[in-house]
Design an enzyme around this catalytic site. Structure first.
Site, PDB file in Angstrom:
ATOM      1  N   LYS A 163      45.624  34.114  34.388  1.00  0.00           N
ATOM      2  CA  LYS A 163      45.564  35.168  33.360  1.00  0.00           C
ATOM      3  C   LYS A 163      45.394  36.517  34.053  1.00  0.00           C
ATOM      4  O   LYS A 163      44.312  36.832  34.526  1.00  0.00           O
ATOM      5  CB  LYS A 163      44.412  34.979  32.382  1.00  0.00           C
ATOM      6  CG  LYS A 163      44.535  35.974  31.215  1.00  0.00           C
ATOM      7  CD  LYS A 163      43.220  36.298  30.544  1.00  0.00           C
ATOM      8  CE  LYS A 163      42.536  37.512  31.112  1.00  0.00           C
ATOM      9  NZ  LYS A 163      43.208  38.792  30.911  1.00  0.00           N
ATOM     10  N   PRO A 164      46.465  37.294  34.149  1.00  0.00           N
ATOM     11  CA  PRO A 164      46.307  38.620  34.771  1.00  0.00           C
ATOM     12  C   PRO A 164      45.598  39.558  33.806  1.00  0.00           C
ATOM     13  O   PRO A 164      45.483  39.266  32.616  1.00  0.00           O
ATOM     14  CB  PRO A 164      47.753  39.071  34.989  1.00  0.00           C
ATOM     15  CG  PRO A 164      48.551  38.359  33.949  1.00  0.00           C
ATOM     16  CD  PRO A 164      47.832  37.067  33.651  1.00  0.00           C
TER      17      PRO A 164
ATOM     18  N   LEU B 283      32.392  39.553  41.952  1.00  0.00           N
ATOM     19  CA  LEU B 283      31.944  40.492  40.919  1.00  0.00           C
ATOM     20  C   LEU B 283      31.738  41.891  41.489  1.00  0.00           C
ATOM     21  O   LEU B 283      32.314  42.231  42.516  1.00  0.00           O
ATOM     22  CB  LEU B 283      30.680  39.922  40.266  1.00  0.00           C
ATOM     23  CG  LEU B 283      30.846  38.460  39.795  1.00  0.00           C
ATOM     24  CD1 LEU B 283      29.564  37.912  39.216  1.00  0.00           C
ATOM     25  CD2 LEU B 283      31.987  38.325  38.808  1.00  0.00           C
TER      26      LEU B 283
ATOM     27  N   TRP C 243      42.579  44.622  37.050  1.00  0.00           N
ATOM     28  CA  TRP C 243      43.734  45.514  37.173  1.00  0.00           C
ATOM     29  C   TRP C 243      43.742  46.281  38.498  1.00  0.00           C
ATOM     30  O   TRP C 243      44.732  46.906  38.828  1.00  0.00           O
ATOM     31  CB  TRP C 243      43.723  46.527  36.004  1.00  0.00           C
ATOM     32  CG  TRP C 243      42.376  47.175  35.822  1.00  0.00           C
ATOM     33  CD1 TRP C 243      41.416  46.794  34.920  1.00  0.00           C
ATOM     34  CD2 TRP C 243      41.809  48.255  36.585  1.00  0.00           C
ATOM     35  NE1 TRP C 243      40.288  47.580  35.080  1.00  0.00           N
ATOM     36  CE2 TRP C 243      40.502  48.487  36.096  1.00  0.00           C
ATOM     37  CE3 TRP C 243      42.277  49.055  37.634  1.00  0.00           C
ATOM     38  CZ2 TRP C 243      39.663  49.469  36.618  1.00  0.00           C
ATOM     39  CZ3 TRP C 243      41.446  50.032  38.153  1.00  0.00           C
ATOM     40  CH2 TRP C 243      40.160  50.231  37.643  1.00  0.00           C
TER      41      TRP C 243
ATOM     42  N   CYS D 283      35.983  46.979  44.485  1.00  0.00           N
ATOM     43  CA  CYS D 283      34.601  46.478  44.457  1.00  0.00           C
ATOM     44  C   CYS D 283      33.938  46.599  45.827  1.00  0.00           C
ATOM     45  O   CYS D 283      32.729  46.428  45.945  1.00  0.00           O
ATOM     46  CB  CYS D 283      34.574  45.044  43.966  1.00  0.00           C
ATOM     47  SG  CYS D 283      35.765  44.008  44.805  1.00  0.00           S
TER      48      CYS D 283
ATOM     49  N   GLY E  79      36.144  40.315  38.745  1.00  0.00           N
ATOM     50  CA  GLY E  79      35.976  41.343  37.719  1.00  0.00           C
ATOM     51  C   GLY E  79      34.530  41.779  37.659  1.00  0.00           C
ATOM     52  O   GLY E  79      33.794  41.683  38.653  1.00  0.00           O
ATOM     53  N   SER E  80      34.127  42.214  36.487  1.00  0.00           N
ATOM     54  CA  SER E  80      32.787  42.780  36.357  1.00  0.00           C
ATOM     55  C   SER E  80      31.712  41.697  36.377  1.00  0.00           C
ATOM     56  O   SER E  80      31.958  40.550  35.998  1.00  0.00           O
ATOM     57  CB  SER E  80      32.696  43.560  35.041  1.00  0.00           C
ATOM     58  OG  SER E  80      32.942  42.689  33.958  1.00  0.00           O
TER      59      SER E  80
HETATM   60  P1  ADP Z   1      37.127  45.426  34.929  1.00  0.00           P
HETATM   61  O1  ADP Z   1      35.956  46.295  34.640  1.00  0.00           O
HETATM   62  O2  ADP Z   1      37.544  45.360  36.337  1.00  0.00           O
HETATM   63  O3  ADP Z   1      38.260  45.582  33.959  1.00  0.00           O
HETATM   64  P2  ADP Z   1      36.548  43.003  33.558  1.00  0.00           P
HETATM   65  O4  ADP Z   1      35.532  42.024  33.951  1.00  0.00           O
HETATM   66  O5  ADP Z   1      36.396  43.689  32.231  1.00  0.00           O
HETATM   67  O6  ADP Z   1      36.558  44.004  34.756  1.00  0.00           O
HETATM   68  O7  ADP Z   1      37.998  42.400  33.589  1.00  0.00           O
HETATM   69  C1  ADP Z   1      38.466  41.549  34.586  1.00  0.00           C
HETATM   70  C2  ADP Z   1      39.316  40.483  33.948  1.00  0.00           C
HETATM   71  O8  ADP Z   1      38.504  39.762  33.037  1.00  0.00           O
HETATM   72  C3  ADP Z   1      40.516  40.977  33.163  1.00  0.00           C
HETATM   73  O9  ADP Z   1      41.590  40.070  33.340  1.00  0.00           O
HETATM   74  C4  ADP Z   1      40.029  40.928  31.735  1.00  0.00           C
HETATM   75  O10 ADP Z   1      41.082  40.749  30.805  1.00  0.00           O
HETATM   76  C5  ADP Z   1      39.153  39.708  31.775  1.00  0.00           C
HETATM   77  N1  ADP Z   1      38.110  39.639  30.742  1.00  0.00           N
HETATM   78  C6  ADP Z   1      37.449  40.650  30.151  1.00  0.00           C
HETATM   79  N2  ADP Z   1      36.566  40.172  29.246  1.00  0.00           N
HETATM   80  C7  ADP Z   1      36.667  38.818  29.277  1.00  0.00           C
HETATM   81  C8  ADP Z   1      36.025  37.750  28.587  1.00  0.00           C
HETATM   82  N3  ADP Z   1      35.072  37.969  27.686  1.00  0.00           N
HETATM   83  N4  ADP Z   1      36.406  36.477  28.883  1.00  0.00           N
HETATM   84  C9  ADP Z   1      37.357  36.243  29.807  1.00  0.00           C
HETATM   85  N5  ADP Z   1      37.989  37.206  30.484  1.00  0.00           N
HETATM   86  C10 ADP Z   1      37.655  38.485  30.239  1.00  0.00           C
END
Ligand code: ADP
Length: 484
Positions: A180-181, A257, A156, A290, A234-235
């Site tokens: 997938k946003p 990441l 996001w 990040c 993402g994370s």
């Molecule tokens: P942030 O801490 O930046 O929100 P996330 O890694 O939780 O980082 O989220 C980044 C993306 O990964 C988002 O689009 C979220 O919906 C998606 N996401 C979160 N959990 C999962 C999962 N288990 N499998 C696939 N996508 C995921």
């Protein structure tokens, strides 16, 4: 929502060139992080619909990859131009769903679009190789071919640019995509899909699937054999999970990441410039990137002067609604983000850190945290180990280059790093010693489509932007001709 081009406001998913809702009209809400008002209810797809989107992307692959690079380039340039033509509206949508100040949001739209422009050009330069044969009758040629259907999962914090950074090189290379946003910020992605449609990207080549169930989508992406590659930002936690789940079908992965960026100020640095760079590297997007400076290290001779100047500048930053042009700092994405930042500041204070400004929640609303500077930091504090992802700057004093290099590298992360200094030999030595994918030297801003963005260690793998960014979406095949 106050935008000129209402067609950009989409609530359905975009699959095979059509806007798709769910059979039972299931939706999830998108809220404005500034005041928690509802902006839209967006289609909450089930697993069958995600699978269908993947199938459509696979069906669209043969004709998309068969197009000449120039044909793909022309379509991508149209998409780029439409993004620039709609920059104000795209910026408004972004600020409303994400919170960042409008000027920053518009900056992200132009930055995101610049990847589409860059890769529209790079499409024409996916060169192979000719290798001198190993025997007199042999000739060897290396081809670069698109990997196939690519799935992207994005966060996001940059609802637009994290998508274009992946999708532009994928499409340029001849891949098709299922996007997938983040469920928190799907509107910017859907607006991009609307413009892709207008640009003439053929049905099935670019699909956007919206869902509130990220785990379900992740499971489908990682297990579906039609997907050949997943590109994720993402994370680190979720990146590792996706890697584990992708093992069954051995998908290629690009993973952008987490980071724990050091920002180092040497004793011969230009302090004014270092303060400006540190503000840009720390407080952009309210600290939610990040590559944000996570730990600021300042050499002892200039430490007091830096802390004073930096604090003065931080106090000048206005916090509030991103739609108000006077504000440089918007809300954090949600209450959980505020609580995480608050708990890190509390931990630091309990272990002896001191505030030079901020530290509280302010009075702007529940998603806000004050711009904060903390000193008297030690290695046991959470702010030194974890990504802060908020407007909090810990400043650490150091004595020698070796000491600061060791501290800077003392993390499992390796994304961005920064330092300010003027001695050429020191600059080279430190740049080479930092275990990071990116090093900003006398600058706090390093992101551009012409350079390879990416991390080492547990910050991930793969690069986005530059000619290296194309490689992530291309397979190598060699042809061995014999009997010549
Ligand atoms: P942030 O801490 O930046 O929100 P996330 O890694 O939780 O980082 O989220 C980044 C993306 O990964 C988002 O689009 C979220 O919906 C998606 N996401 C979160 N959990 C999962 C999962 N288990 N499998 C696939 N996508 C995921």
């Amino acid at each position: 929502m106050n935008i000129k081009n209402k067609a950009l406001l989409r609530k359905e998913s975009y699959i095979n060139g059509e806007w798709v809702s769910t059979k039972n009209n299931k939706t999830f809400g998108v809220v404005n992080p500034f005041d928690q008002s509802n902006l839209a209810n967006v289609a909450d797809l089930d697993r069958a619909a995600i699978s269908k989107a993947i199938e459509c992307a696979e069906n669209a692959l043969p004709s998309w990859k068969a197009k000449s690079a120039t044909e793909r380039s022309i379509i991508l340039k149209k998409w780029y131009q439409l993004q620039m033509d709609n920059l104000d509206d795209l910026g408004t949508i972004l600020t409303l769903e994400q919170g960042k100040p409008l000027a920053e949001a518009k900056g992200e739209i132009a930055y995101g679009a610049s990847y589409v422009e860059w890769f529209a050009e790079e499409a024409k330069r996916a060169y192979g190789d000719v290798i001198p044969g190993h025997q007199a009758d042999k000739r060897i040629i290396v081809l670069k071919q698109p990997i196939g259907v690519v799935a992207t999962i994005t966060p996001w914090n940059f609802p637009n640019a994290m998508i274009t950074r992946k999708v532009a090189p994928a499409l340029a290379a001849g891949c098709t995509v299922v996007i997938k946003p983040s469920e928190i910020t799907p509107l910017s992605a859907l607006a991009l899909a609307e413009l892709a449609d207008q640009a003439g990207i053929p049905p099935g080549v670019l699909n956007v699937v919206t869902s509130n169930d990220a785990i379900m989508v992740g499971d489908e992406f990682t297990s579906n054999p039609k997907i050949k590659k997943i590109s994720f930002t993402g994370s680190t936690r979720v990146g590792k999970l996706l890697m584990e789940k992708s093992a069954g079908t051995l998908k290629k992965l690009s993973l952008e990441l987490g980071g724990n960026a050091p920002f180092i100020v040497l004793n011969d640095a230009d302090l004014e410039e270092a303060v400006t760079g540190a503000i840009a590297a720390k407080y952009r997007n309210s600290g939610q990137t990040c590559v944000c400076a996570n730990r600021i290290f300042v050499q002892e001779e200039v430490y007091d002067a830096f802390v004073e100047k930096f604090t003065v500048e931080v106090k000048k930053l206005n916090t509030g609604n991103g739609m108000d042009a006077d504000n440089q700092i918007g809300p954090l994405i949600n209450e959980a983000a505020v609580e995480k930042v608050a708990s890190m500041v509390k931990d630091a204070k309990e272990k002896g850190a001191e505030l030079t400004t901020g530290g509280g929640h302010g009075n702007q609303g529940k998603n806000f945290f004050d711009t904060t500077v903390i000193t008297n930091i030690d290695a046991s504090m959470l702010v030194m180990k974890d990504e802060i992802f908020g407007p909090v700057a810990p400043i650490v004093k150091f004595k020698t280059d070796d000491e600061v290099i060791a501290m800077a590298n003392n993390t499992e992360y390796g994304l961005a790093s920064y330092f300010y200094g003027n001695d050429l030999k020191r600059v080279w030595r430190i740049a080479e010693a930092l275990e990071y994918g990116m090093v900003g030297i006398n600058t706090g801003l390093i992101s551009t489509p012409v350079a390879p963005f990416g991390g080492i260690k547990e910050s991930g793998m793969g690069r986005e932007g530059s000619r290296y960014g194309m490689e992530d979406y291309l397979e190598i095949k060699y042809l061995c001709f014999g009997g010549i």
